[in-house]
Design a protein around this motif. Structure first.
Motif, PDB file in Angstrom:
ATOM      1  N   LYS A 297      -7.181  -1.361   1.212  1.00 17.62           N
ATOM      2  CA  LYS A 297      -5.824  -0.925   0.889  1.00 17.62           C
ATOM      3  C   LYS A 297      -5.482  -1.329  -0.548  1.00 17.62           C
ATOM      4  O   LYS A 297      -6.171  -2.149  -1.169  1.00 17.62           O
ATOM      5  CB  LYS A 297      -4.811  -1.528   1.859  1.00 17.62           C
ATOM      6  CG  LYS A 297      -5.039  -1.120   3.315  1.00 17.62           C
ATOM      7  CD  LYS A 297      -4.769   0.364   3.500  1.00 17.62           C
ATOM      8  CE  LYS A 297      -4.769   0.760   4.980  1.00 17.62           C
ATOM      9  NZ  LYS A 297      -6.110   0.670   5.601  1.00 17.62           N
ATOM     10  N   ASP A 298      -4.384  -0.791  -1.063  1.00 19.16           N
ATOM     11  CA  ASP A 298      -4.004  -1.013  -2.455  1.00 19.16           C
ATOM     12  C   ASP A 298      -2.831  -1.976  -2.621  1.00 19.16           C
ATOM     13  O   ASP A 298      -2.188  -1.993  -3.673  1.00 19.16           O
ATOM     14  CB  ASP A 298      -3.650   0.317  -3.129  1.00 19.16           C
ATOM     15  CG  ASP A 298      -4.876   1.178  -3.367  1.00 19.16           C
ATOM     16  OD1 ASP A 298      -5.993   0.626  -3.402  1.00 19.16           O
ATOM     17  OD2 ASP A 298      -4.717   2.409  -3.516  1.00 19.16           O
TER      18      ASP A 298
ATOM     19  N   HIS B 291       0.860  -1.178   0.000  1.00 23.24           N
ATOM     20  CA  HIS B 291       0.000   0.000   0.000  1.00 23.24           C
ATOM     21  C   HIS B 291       0.902   1.235   0.000  1.00 23.24           C
ATOM     22  O   HIS B 291       1.974   1.227   0.604  1.00 23.24           O
ATOM     23  CB  HIS B 291      -0.894  -0.013   1.240  1.00 23.24           C
ATOM     24  CG  HIS B 291      -1.853   1.142   1.314  1.00 23.24           C
ATOM     25  ND1 HIS B 291      -2.957   1.245   0.509  1.00 23.24           N
ATOM     26  CD2 HIS B 291      -1.854   2.257   2.098  1.00 23.24           C
ATOM     27  CE1 HIS B 291      -3.617   2.364   0.788  1.00 23.24           C
ATOM     28  NE2 HIS B 291      -2.956   2.991   1.744  1.00 23.24           N
TER      29      HIS B 291
END
Length: 515
Positions: free
Chosen positions: A197-198, A179
């Motif tokens: 989240k990424d 993230h």
């Protein structure tokens, strides 16, 4: 009598792959410790010890600034230290109960990057390490404790981990990203299951070649496998990143074999050196020294090769262990502005990097031994503060060296030479009598360069040289040395001169009978 002029002695550099008798007159067939720059050829500058009393053998170097103080991290097989001017060497090795927990690195296994000003180091065996600019190294925050990876690099505000091992199971094609981190911090999660989240991961499983390393190029992140190159671009949305193959026939020979120059990547692959812009590539060695270079690399230690940029002279160093050697003792040097190639000796290097340094040499009037003509330092000036791109070398001799510093190799005068064989001087069918050579050499007045002239009956035979003759800079005009043959050779070698420069030379020759 005919005078054959050889202009711009440094225009083309060295060519070791093509037939020597077919080359232009001002190409050299061999050279060592010489630099081809701006049309001339000069003996290279040397190196001196920087930050003495290095605590461990440096396998990897990383420049950084800590509170405005120029510092360098250096990592060995088991320890990590930081050094700044003084010099002060501080142990950063991770600890448990105040006892160092040593690492398990090997040569050229460390990689490093910065995120938010925080250094991250990784060796492929231990979990990635972070240094929060005080105290000791610790495990990278939020990194899964049972995972390791071959390489960790920075892309935008995220960390990119390549070639992942999960609980002992290797996924050699896997790319894993964190993230994005907030400014001045490290990422808070790598959890791909957290939908808020990424963080994520992907497999580049096209082909059997595993991922070796990666590096940012402009707005993309380039991923290097053993025989292919991929591009990773931020897109946002559901998938966050897009992956595409750029090149399918070239990859990276190993870690730390990629360098950025002028918006392109220079890459040492398993069979060539290329530059590419993220779309197309060009060989920088083909029809020059490609075949020669890869015949010189020790096959059992090719994983120790690495590259670095010497920005002071627009050069990329390809460092390699020559046949029978276990550490990098030779470098092929490519000038990316003049497009010339040269070779030089290096002091058993494990790694090198460019950055800001503080010179600890302490040169004074009483300690300076160089003459006014040959001295390379500047009075009342910290020479290394003139640029933020000095090159620091990590040697197996347990030393850090500053490149382009002085005329000697750590106190030893280097042996340097230029050689050209197979010169037909415009008439390969005739036997020629060379009567003299008139070089134009710049250097300290009264110092000498040794000049040898030789010949062979055909371009493939061993050259027979006359005894070398001293050319005294400032007084000698001609080198008289009678040599007869169809193919002429000439060699310039260091005598007492340091940092001498050859601009051009003329050959006084008479042509005799044909064949």
């Amino acid at each position: 009598m005919t005078v054959v002029r050889v202009p711009q002695a440094g225009q083309y550099g060295v060519n070791k792959d093509l037939s020597q008798h077919e080359l232009p007159i001002n190409i050299w067939t061999d050279a060592n410790n010489m630099r081809f720059l701006d049309g001339a050829v000069t003996q290279v500058l040397g190196y001196k010890e920087l930050y003495p009393t290095v605590a461990v053998v440096p396998y990897h170097l990383m420049p950084l600034s800590v509170g405005g103080v120029r510092s360098w991290i250096y990592a060995s097989g088991s320890k990590i230290y930081v050094v700044n001017n003084g010099p002060t060497h501080t142990n950063l090795t991770r600890q448990t109960a105040s006892v160092d927990v040593d690492y398990s690195a090997i040569r050229n296994s460390w990689t490093s990057c910065l995120i938010g000003g925080i250094p991250i180091l990784n060796n492929g065996v231990d979990v990635p390490q972070q240094w929060l600019l005080s105290g000791r190294m610790t495990a990278l925050s939020a990194w899964p404790s049972t995972f390791t990876c071959a390489t960790v690099r920075t892309y935008k505000n995220s960390l990119i981990a390549l070639n992942i091992t999960k609980a002992g199971v290797n996924y050699p094609f896997m790319v894993k990203w964190s993230h994005p981190a907030d400014p001045g911090t490290v990422p808070v999660t790598w959890d791909i299951a957290d939908a808020t989240k990424d963080a994520g991961e992907a497999d580049l499983s096209d082909g059997y070649d595993k991922i070796v390393d990666g590096l940012v190029l402009r707005d993309s992140f380039m991923i290097y496998k053993e025989s292919s190159i991929w591009r990773m671009d931020f897109t946002g949305g559901t998938y966050i990143y897009r992956f595409s193959k750029v090149l399918g026939a070239s990859g990276a020979l190993g870690k730390n074999c990629i360098a950025e120059i002028d918006g392109q990547h220079f890459v040492l692959s398993s069979s060539d050196c290329i530059i590419h812009d993220g779309q197309s590539s060009t060989s920088v060695l083909d029809k020059q020294t490609r075949r020669f270079l890869f015949r010189q690399i020790d096959p059992d230690n090719s994983d120790r090769c690495f590259v670095f940029v010497n920005r002071l002279y627009n050069e990329v160093f390809v460092c390699y262990p020559s046949l029978g050697k276990t550490t990098c003792n030779k470098a092929m040097v490519w000038n990316y502005v003049d497009k010339t190639i040269s070779f030089r000796d290096i002091p058993n290097l494990n790694h090198a990097a460019s950055g800001a340094v503080d010179d600890t040499s302490g040169v004074t009037w009483s300690s300076e031994t160089a003459s006014w003509d040959s001295d390379t330092t500047l009075w009342d000036t910290n020479q290394s503060s003139l640029t933020r791109a000095m090159s620091v070398l990590g040697s197996d001799n347990q030393k850090l060296y500053l490149l382009e510093s002085g005329a000697t190799f750590d106190g030893v005068t280097p042996s340097a030479y230029l050689e050209r064989v197979g010169l037909s001087l415009g008439s390969p069918e005739t036997v020629k009598l060379v009567k003299s050579v008139r070089p134009r050499i710049y250097g300290a007045l009264g110092s000498t360069v040794m000049v040898s002239i030789g010949s062979s009956v055909d371009p493939y035979s061993t050259v027979t040289y006359n005894a070398p003759v001293a050319y005294t800079i400032g007084s000698t005009v001609n080198i008289d040395s009678f040599v007869s043959g169809r193919y002429i050779a000439i060699k310039f070698e260091t005598g007492t001169a340091q940092m001498w420069r050859l601009d051009s030379y003329d050959v006084d020759v008479d042509s005799g009978s044909a064949w």
